[in-house]
Design an enzyme around this catalytic site. Sequence first.
Site, PDB file in Angstrom:
ATOM      1  N   ARG A  46       0.855  -1.190   0.000  1.00 44.86           N
ATOM      2  CA  ARG A  46       0.000   0.000   0.000  1.00 44.86           C
ATOM      3  C   ARG A  46       0.890   1.238   0.000  1.00 44.86           C
ATOM      4  NH1 ARG A  46      -1.495   1.541   4.699  1.00 44.86           N
ATOM      5  NH2 ARG A  46      -2.403  -0.416   5.333  1.00 44.86           N
ATOM      6  N   TYR A  98     -15.057  19.576 -13.627  1.00 46.42           N
ATOM      7  CA  TYR A  98     -15.447  18.185 -13.844  1.00 46.42           C
ATOM      8  C   TYR A  98     -16.554  17.843 -12.833  1.00 46.42           C
ATOM      9  CZ  TYR A  98     -15.124  13.103 -13.743  1.00 46.42           C
ATOM     10  OH  TYR A  98     -15.417  11.768 -13.774  1.00 46.42           O
ATOM     11  N   ASP A 170      -5.784  20.851 -12.130  1.00 49.67           N
ATOM     12  CA  ASP A 170      -6.205  19.610 -12.781  1.00 49.67           C
ATOM     13  C   ASP A 170      -5.760  19.720 -14.242  1.00 49.67           C
ATOM     14  OD1 ASP A 170      -7.567  17.607 -14.147  1.00 49.67           O
ATOM     15  OD2 ASP A 170      -9.395  17.792 -12.964  1.00 49.67           O
ATOM     16  N   LYS A 195      -7.191   9.129 -18.420  1.00 49.88           N
ATOM     17  CA  LYS A 195      -7.471   9.765 -19.696  1.00 49.88           C
ATOM     18  C   LYS A 195      -6.248   9.681 -20.628  1.00 49.88           C
ATOM     19  CE  LYS A 195     -11.214  10.445 -17.400  1.00 49.88           C
ATOM     20  NZ  LYS A 195     -11.509  11.666 -16.674  1.00 49.88           N
TER      21      LYS A 195
END
Length: 380
Positions: A46, A98, A170, A195
Amino acid sequence: MKFATKAIHAGQEPDPTTGAVMTPIYQTSTYWQESPGKHKGYAYARGKNPTRTALENCLAALENAAHGLCFSSGMGATDAVFRLLLPGDEVITGNDLYGGTYRMFTKIFEPIGIKFHFIDLSDPNNIKNYINSNTKLIWIETPTNPTMQIVDIEACADIAKANSLLLAVDNTFASPYLQNPIDLGANIVMHSVTKYLGGHSDVVMGALITNDSELYTKLAFINNSCGATPGPQDCFLVLRGIKTLHLRMKAHCENGEKIAHYLKQHPAIEKVYWPGFTDHPNHAIAKKQMRGFGGMISIVLKGADLEKTFRIASAFHIFTLAESLGGVESLINHPATMTHASIPKPEREKAGVVDNLLRISIGVEDIEDLLADLEKALSA
Ligand SMILES: *Cc1c(COP(=O)(O)O)cnc(C)c1O
């Protein structure tokens, strides 16, 4: 190193144990310790995994920064940034975000006492009207989604710096190939790696990139403590995707430019949003801070009601009607009912997300096939 070389090599050395040229998928949750606490830098996956480390270093290099951190999604990465804040803190952000980011701000962080100002960022000086002693962070997205507005990153960074605020950008729509916010003064870059970086619509992942070691330490602590970390197989796929980022982005930009001009003269279309047009309100800023205009275009259909808009959106054969963007394949999306459905209609329409708006992610297929598919669908 130049961009294309970094895309192919940054963060990736031949594997020290076998010489494997491609970074192996370290499919392990835990690592051997010679004696308690004595290990090779990896204790539990992790916290760290070598496949992820390679990707994090590659992403940092692409943004000309020192540190990268991967998350299990773009939203996981955004969430980590807001865990830096405390109740009472205030954030200034755009009014054209977004949908999932807007939902997180209003449904997750507002109820626990973080205040958000959703403002028009077309003139960054607006920001100054909302700064007070509680303000901690400016969060911007540029180009915006889906109306392709451009926010002047450098101007925002100057305001953030003068007021000791953090600026987070972003950078999903531009990708590091077209725009590097840290070079323009931003403190944190967020990517939905899902993306353009992944590029093949087969992975969901997010990333944060920063040049600030103190900020990196805090974000890495959140990354490990809260646990929104990606698995090694996904990191491998993204490393592989990034090797062609520069080639794909060039093709997205070329196809995007041709399609934007085709759409602009089409009689069925009222409006085309694409920052490459010289009459786009922020074209000059786009030219200043971006190295190309990308493959994202939004259109408003002339006089179309919801039914006609749906009919056109469903009439494509090469473009696929689906959420998401940035893959090699072309996608078409109806923001009002798909990606931006979580924004209340009045808010949505204020930001230009009307019922007859369609967002197109231009892929890297042959331009003639894409134009023919558009022509056919628009006459449906
Ligand atoms: C997709 C997207 C996100 C969210 O990323 P996920 O990987 O889907 O969690 C955030 N910002 C923008 C601009 C996006 O397109």
